[in-house]
Design a protein around this motif. Structure first.
Motif, PDB file in Angstrom:
ATOM      1  N   GLU A   1       0.833  -1.204   0.000  1.00  0.00           N
ATOM      2  CA  GLU A   1       0.000   0.000   0.000  1.00  0.00           C
ATOM      3  C   GLU A   1       0.873   1.261   0.000  1.00  0.00           C
ATOM      4  O   GLU A   1       0.588   2.223  -0.719  1.00  0.00           O
ATOM      5  CB  GLU A   1      -0.939   0.009   1.209  1.00  0.00           C
TER       6      GLU A   1
ATOM      7  N   ARG B   1       3.720   9.544 -10.224  1.00  0.00           N
ATOM      8  CA  ARG B   1       2.809   9.953 -11.299  1.00  0.00           C
ATOM      9  C   ARG B   1       2.541  11.452 -11.211  1.00  0.00           C
ATOM     10  O   ARG B   1       2.585  12.158 -12.214  1.00  0.00           O
ATOM     11  CB  ARG B   1       1.497   9.178 -11.216  1.00  0.00           C
TER      12      ARG B   1
ATOM     13  N   ARG C   1      -2.087  -3.370  -9.118  1.00  0.00           N
ATOM     14  CA  ARG C   1      -2.828  -2.772 -10.240  1.00  0.00           C
ATOM     15  C   ARG C   1      -2.692  -1.254 -10.252  1.00  0.00           C
ATOM     16  O   ARG C   1      -2.489  -0.649 -11.300  1.00  0.00           O
ATOM     17  CB  ARG C   1      -4.305  -3.165 -10.183  1.00  0.00           C
ATOM     18  N   ARG C   2      -2.793  -0.639  -9.080  1.00  0.00           N
ATOM     19  CA  ARG C   2      -2.626   0.822  -8.998  1.00  0.00           C
ATOM     20  C   ARG C   2      -1.224   1.234  -9.416  1.00  0.00           C
ATOM     21  O   ARG C   2      -1.032   2.221 -10.123  1.00  0.00           O
ATOM     22  CB  ARG C   2      -2.953   1.315  -7.592  1.00  0.00           C
ATOM     23  N   MET C   3      -0.225   0.461  -8.972  1.00  0.00           N
ATOM     24  CA  MET C   3       1.166   0.770  -9.350  1.00  0.00           C
ATOM     25  C   MET C   3       1.345   0.656 -10.864  1.00  0.00           C
ATOM     26  O   MET C   3       2.005   1.497 -11.475  1.00  0.00           O
ATOM     27  CB  MET C   3       2.141  -0.162  -8.630  1.00  0.00           C
TER      28      MET C   3
ATOM     29  N   THR D   1       4.221   5.347  -5.831  1.00  0.00           N
ATOM     30  CA  THR D   1       4.090   5.438  -7.289  1.00  0.00           C
ATOM     31  C   THR D   1       3.066   6.506  -7.669  1.00  0.00           C
ATOM     32  O   THR D   1       3.187   7.127  -8.721  1.00  0.00           O
ATOM     33  CB  THR D   1       3.740   4.086  -7.940  1.00  0.00           C
ATOM     34  N   GLY D   2       2.088   6.739  -6.803  1.00  0.00           N
ATOM     35  CA  GLY D   2       1.152   7.839  -7.030  1.00  0.00           C
ATOM     36  C   GLY D   2       1.860   9.185  -6.980  1.00  0.00           C
ATOM     37  O   GLY D   2       1.579  10.080  -7.791  1.00  0.00           O
TER      38      GLY D   2
ATOM     39  N   ASP E   1      -4.598  -5.458  -5.677  1.00  0.00           N
ATOM     40  CA  ASP E   1      -5.142  -4.125  -5.920  1.00  0.00           C
ATOM     41  C   ASP E   1      -4.022  -3.079  -5.911  1.00  0.00           C
ATOM     42  O   ASP E   1      -3.976  -2.197  -6.778  1.00  0.00           O
ATOM     43  CB  ASP E   1      -6.198  -3.783  -4.876  1.00  0.00           C
ATOM     44  N   ALA E   2      -3.116  -3.176  -4.957  1.00  0.00           N
ATOM     45  CA  ALA E   2      -1.994  -2.238  -4.892  1.00  0.00           C
ATOM     46  C   ALA E   2      -1.121  -2.358  -6.137  1.00  0.00           C
ATOM     47  O   ALA E   2      -0.692  -1.345  -6.703  1.00  0.00           O
ATOM     48  CB  ALA E   2      -1.163  -2.479  -3.627  1.00  0.00           C
TER      49      ALA E   2
ATOM     50  N   ALA F   1       2.389   1.665  -3.390  1.00  0.00           N
ATOM     51  CA  ALA F   1       1.394   2.209  -4.319  1.00  0.00           C
ATOM     52  C   ALA F   1       1.250   3.718  -4.108  1.00  0.00           C
ATOM     53  O   ALA F   1       1.099   4.473  -5.077  1.00  0.00           O
ATOM     54  CB  ALA F   1       0.054   1.508  -4.137  1.00  0.00           C
TER      55      ALA F   1
ATOM     56  N   ASP G   1      -0.986   1.017 -13.147  1.00  0.00           N
ATOM     57  CA  ASP G   1      -1.682   2.160 -13.761  1.00  0.00           C
ATOM     58  C   ASP G   1      -0.827   3.421 -13.678  1.00  0.00           C
ATOM     59  O   ASP G   1      -0.723   4.180 -14.648  1.00  0.00           O
ATOM     60  CB  ASP G   1      -3.035   2.407 -13.091  1.00  0.00           C
ATOM     61  N   ASP G   2      -0.226   3.646 -12.497  1.00  0.00           N
ATOM     62  CA  ASP G   2       0.656   4.803 -12.338  1.00  0.00           C
ATOM     63  C   ASP G   2       1.855   4.703 -13.278  1.00  0.00           C
ATOM     64  O   ASP G   2       2.240   5.682 -13.916  1.00  0.00           O
ATOM     65  CB  ASP G   2       1.147   4.929 -10.892  1.00  0.00           C
TER      66      ASP G   2
END
Length: 108
Positions: free
Chosen positions: A12, A22, A68-70, A18-19, A65-66, A15, A72-73
């Protein structure tokens, strides 16, 4: 070795990092992006060295889920950095061409 909850927390936090990367790319803050990428690499190494082999149930879903977010970023960062990298490559190539021309024909 990390506990399952520590692993999930690490993913988490990664993630979240990486946000931030981004956001730095969206802002065109390339120096901050590089610093954050270095921090991200250190987190990944820490996870690789300490993560248990497999997670199950809710922990596995949270980790997925974490990730996937990474991803996407990462995709968004690449979308933002590729044009910048192409411009930089073009500038470097043009500078090299100018030097070769100057050597071949002398300074004008």
């Amino acid at each position: 070795m990390m506990t399952i909850q520590e692993v999930v927390t690490q993913y988490e936090e990664l993630a979240g990092l990486t946000g931030l990367m981004r956001q730095a790319a969206e802002d065109g803050n390339w120096e901050r992006l590089v610093l954050l990428e270095q921090q991200c690499a250190a987190w990944v190494r820490r996870l690789q060295d300490n993560e248990p082999q497999a997670l199950a149930g809710a922990a596995r879903a949270q980790k997925a889920d974490a990730i996937r977010r990474m991803l996407d970023d990462d995709r968004r960062i690449r979308d933002l950095t590729m044009p910048w990298m192409a411009r930089l490559s073009s500038l470097i190539q043009n500078t090299g061409n100018e030097r070769r021309l100057a050597r071949a024909y002398g300074a004008v």
